[in-house]
Each structure stands twice: as structure tokens, then as C-alpha cells.
Design an enzyme around this catalytic site. Structure first.
Site, mmCIF file in Angstrom:
data_model
loop_
_atom_site.group_PDB
_atom_site.id
_atom_site.type_symbol
_atom_site.label_atom_id
_atom_site.label_comp_id
_atom_site.label_asym_id
_atom_site.label_seq_id
_atom_site.Cartn_x
_atom_site.Cartn_y
_atom_site.Cartn_z
ATOM 1 N N LYS A 64 0.877 -1.190 0.000
ATOM 2 C CA LYS A 64 0.000 0.000 0.000
ATOM 3 C C LYS A 64 0.900 1.221 0.000
ATOM 4 O O LYS A 64 1.243 1.759 1.063
ATOM 5 C CB LYS A 64 -0.939 -0.016 1.205
ATOM 6 C CG LYS A 64 -2.183 -0.852 0.968
ATOM 7 C CD LYS A 64 -3.121 -0.844 2.144
ATOM 8 C CE LYS A 64 -4.142 0.255 2.062
ATOM 9 N NZ LYS A 64 -5.247 0.016 1.118
HETATM 10 C C1 LIG Z 1 -6.419 -0.935 -4.351
HETATM 11 C C2 LIG Z 1 -7.071 -1.643 -3.188
HETATM 12 N N1 LIG Z 1 -7.501 -2.917 -3.371
HETATM 13 C C3 LIG Z 1 -8.091 -3.616 -2.377
HETATM 14 C C4 LIG Z 1 -8.309 -3.055 -1.136
HETATM 15 C C5 LIG Z 1 -8.929 -3.916 -0.059
HETATM 16 O O1 LIG Z 1 -7.911 -4.256 0.873
HETATM 17 P P1 LIG Z 1 -8.283 -4.606 2.395
HETATM 18 O O2 LIG Z 1 -8.666 -3.324 3.043
HETATM 19 O O3 LIG Z 1 -7.023 -5.192 2.977
HETATM 20 O O4 LIG Z 1 -9.421 -5.581 2.359
HETATM 21 C C6 LIG Z 1 -7.890 -1.727 -0.875
HETATM 22 C C7 LIG Z 1 -8.122 -1.108 0.487
HETATM 23 N N2 LIG Z 1 -8.432 0.288 0.388
HETATM 24 C C8 LIG Z 1 -8.231 1.035 1.628
HETATM 25 C C9 LIG Z 1 -8.133 2.517 1.357
HETATM 26 C C10 LIG Z 1 -9.452 3.192 1.112
HETATM 27 C C11 LIG Z 1 -9.242 4.696 0.922
HETATM 28 O O5 LIG Z 1 -10.111 5.308 0.289
HETATM 29 O O6 LIG Z 1 -8.217 5.212 1.403
HETATM 30 C C12 LIG Z 1 -9.294 0.678 2.674
HETATM 31 O O7 LIG Z 1 -10.328 0.056 2.314
HETATM 32 O O8 LIG Z 1 -9.031 0.964 3.860
HETATM 33 C C13 LIG Z 1 -7.246 -1.030 -1.907
HETATM 34 O O9 LIG Z 1 -6.806 0.240 -1.723
#
Ligand SMILES: Cc1[nH+]cc(COP(=O)(O)O)c(CN[C@@H](CCC(=O)O)C(=O)O)c1O
Length: 306
Positions: free
Chosen positions: A159
Site C-alpha cells: 500500500k
Molecule cells: C487498491 C485496493 N484494493 C483492495 C483493497 C482492499 O484491501 P483490504 O482493506 O485489505 O481488504 C484496498 C483497500 N483500500 C483502503 C483505502 C481506502 C481509501 O479510500 O483510502 C481501505 O479500504 O481501507 C485497496 O486500496
């Protein structure tokens, strides 16, 4: 509307939001050289609990490793700090944002010898990520003209702040098109993920999770696969095309912020009956029970904030 984050853990100290400041000469502000996490704490009958704290902290350290950041804190110190931010602000449920970044030691693109990273952890109350309407009626998605970056262009498993320029461009395009969210394809045109979520679809009762490929290995995706299998669903991890989503009976997207959000339209085509899918909402309900401490089977996933 100014974010209200109250007390922030800033390089080891809890400070009021107004004092948690960085220099405009901060490397990460210029070049996107930051890493972050997103967690949620939910209220439960036994008080606030953070969902899958260990997995998020582990990914935070993996993201740091990818970027060659030296985090000046241990995983246990970060785990404790995350709990402290929830406790100090008296939140019963909140969204938690750890962030580490290259500071203001050098403004050459090469961040070295700048790599003792700075760290902060903030938390705020964040409701339904895409809005209650999108959950009730299903979100409307458009396929973005921005592709998800290939694995040898950006490190999509980490991330990294800079990765989210891709997501921001897609999200703005979706909003300008009157949609709730963007679906990104990979450079071959296969389904990748949302701007901030992983993608699932259902056809003839079988659940399909889009395989990891260039996508973030979502913790919510992992949780939903486990919960769905425990509910008796067959779950397959597949490479998928956008017309497979068009033909699906249901589509939904998952993430810490998005939780489990049904998709009712993609590229102006109704998914199934054009409503929130029945299996989707069953899985959403099961997920929400788990994060609210109502399913003892998943107690190990919750860290109670004493
Ligand atoms: C590109 C991406 N793909 C998948 C996910 C899902 O990952 P997980 O949270 O581990 O299930 C997230 C989380 N996106 C984060 C950021 C959101 C934001 O707007 O900032 C979140 O959901 O916290 C992504 O940023």
C-alpha cells in the site's frame, strides 16, 4: 469539511491533530514515497475491537520492506499504538490510518539516506464508504479508462501512497461519469480491482474471487473467502473478464473501508436483476456479524481495545 481526527500518534507521541504537522519539503509530499494501512475498529458487546490487527500490521511492514523504509518501531509497538489511538480518542468504532513516509532530509528523487521513515497513526469515524444508497441498491460502476498498473510498473501488493494516483484518477473519472466507483482492468484487459476494493462475482451459486495477479492482497477478500466457505459456498479464485461480470448473477466488492458492497450496474448494464444480490447481502450480513463480535468462530480476528 476538515477531517476530525482528534489525537494522533506521531512518531511515538500522542499529539492533537493541529500539532501533527510536516514540512512542505517532505519527500513523500513530492514523490508519493509513503506507505499506509486501513483498519476498522467496530463496537461489540465487549467494547471496541480492531479487526485483523496482526494482518494489517504485517502488511504495513511488508510495504515498508518493498520501499526500503526503516520503520523505527517494532510491529508490537505499532500494534500497541493503533490500540492507543482508538482508546485515547474514546472511539467505539472508527477507521484507523497508519502512515509512514520519507521525511524532509533530502529532495533528490532517491530517498536514501532518508530512509528512517516517520510514522503516524490517525483514526476517524468513517461510515459506509460508498454511501448507504450504494449498499441498499447496489453500487453503479464504470470500467475506468485508467488500467491497473502492471506488476513491473508499481508494487501493487504494497500500500504505497504513489500507487493511489492510479486509484484517484479512476475514482475521479467514475464520479465525473455519475458512477459510484471505478472498476480497473489490467493491461491485458482482464478484471483487476476497484480503486479501493477487491472484486467478487457469483454465477449459478458459485462464488468467484478475482485472483491476486496485480491486485492488493486484500484482508477483507481473505476474510470473505473464509466466511463464504464456512457458509457452504464453493469459492474459486479466477482470472476474469469484464463481460464475465456482465453475465454474472451478482457482483460485489470488498475492502476495509467498503466492507461488502453489492454492485448492481457495471458500464450501464444491470448485474442480474439490477439490485443488491441476495447471496451478496447474506455474505455482507455474515461479515458484519463477525466484525461486530457476534460470531465466536472468528474471535481470533478481533483485538479488543481495553
Ligand atoms: C487498491 C485496493 N484494493 C483492495 C483493497 C482492499 O484491501 P483490504 O482493506 O485489505 O481488504 C484496498 C483497500 N483500500 C483502503 C483505502 C481506502 C481509501 O479510500 O483510502 C481501505 O479500504 O481501507 C485497496 O486500496
Amino acid at each position: 469539511s476538515k477531517m476530525k481526527a482528534g489525537l494522533i500518534w506521531f512518531n511515538g507521541q500522542m499529539v492533537p491533530q493541529e500539532e501533527a504537522k510536516v514540512s512542505v519539503l517532505t519527500h513523500a509530499l513530492h514523490y508519493g514515497t509513503s506507505i499506509f494501512e486501513g483498519l476498522r475498529a467496530y463496537n461489540t458487546p465487549q467494547g471496541p475491537a480492531i479487526f485483523r490487527l496482526q494482518e494489517h500490521t504485517e502488511r504495513f511492514f511488508h510495504s515498508a520492506k518493498v520501499m526500503m523504509f526503516e520503520l523505527p518501531f517494532s510491529p508490537e509497538q505499532i500494534n500497541q499504538a493503533i490500540q492507543e489511538v482508538v482508546r485515547a480518542n474514546g472511539y467505539t468504532s472508527c477507521y484507523i490510518r497508519p502512515l509512514a513516509w520519507m521525511g524532509a532530509h533530502t529532495l533528490g528523487v532517491n530517498p536514501l539516506p532518508n530512509n528512517p521513515a516517520e510514522v503516524m497513526i490517525a483514526a476517524w469515524e468513517w461510515g459506509t464508504y460508498l454511501g448507504e444508497e450504494a449498499v441498499r441498491k447496489g453500487a453503479r460502476l464504470i470500467t475506468s479508462s485508467w488500467a491497473r498498473f502492471p506488476a513491473n510498473v508499481m508494487p501493487g501488493k504494497a500500500k504505497v501512497g504513489g500507487n493511489y494516483v492510479n486509484s484517484a484518477l479512476a475514482r475521479v473519472e467514475a464520479q465525473q461519469a455519475g458512477a459510484d466507483e471505478a472498476l480497473l482492468l489490467d493491461k491485458e484487459g482482464f478484471v483487476a480491482e476497484g480503486s479501493g476494493e477487491n472484486i467478487f462475482f457469483i454465477r449459478h451459486g458459485v462464488l468467484y474471487a478475482v485472483e491476486h495477479s496485480v491486485n492488493l492482497m486484500g484482508i477483507t477478500r481473505d476474510s470473505v473467502i473464509t466466511i463464504a466457505r464456512d457458509l457452504g459456498y464453493e469459492v474459486r479464485e479466477v482470472r476474469a473478464t469484464r463481460d464475465q461480470l456482465y453475465m454474472a448473477d451478482e457482483v460485489f466488492m470488498v475492502g476495509t473501508a467498503a466492507e461488502v458492497t453489492p454492485v448492481s450496474y457495471l458500464d450501464h448494464r444491470a448485474i442480474g436483476t439490477g439490485k443488491a444480490g441476495e447471496h451478496t447481502m447474506k455474505i455482507r450480513a455474515a461479515y458484519m456479524d463477525v466484525v461486530h463480535g457476534k460470531n465466536p468462530k472468528y474471535a481470533a480476528w478481533l483485538t479488543y481495545v481495553k
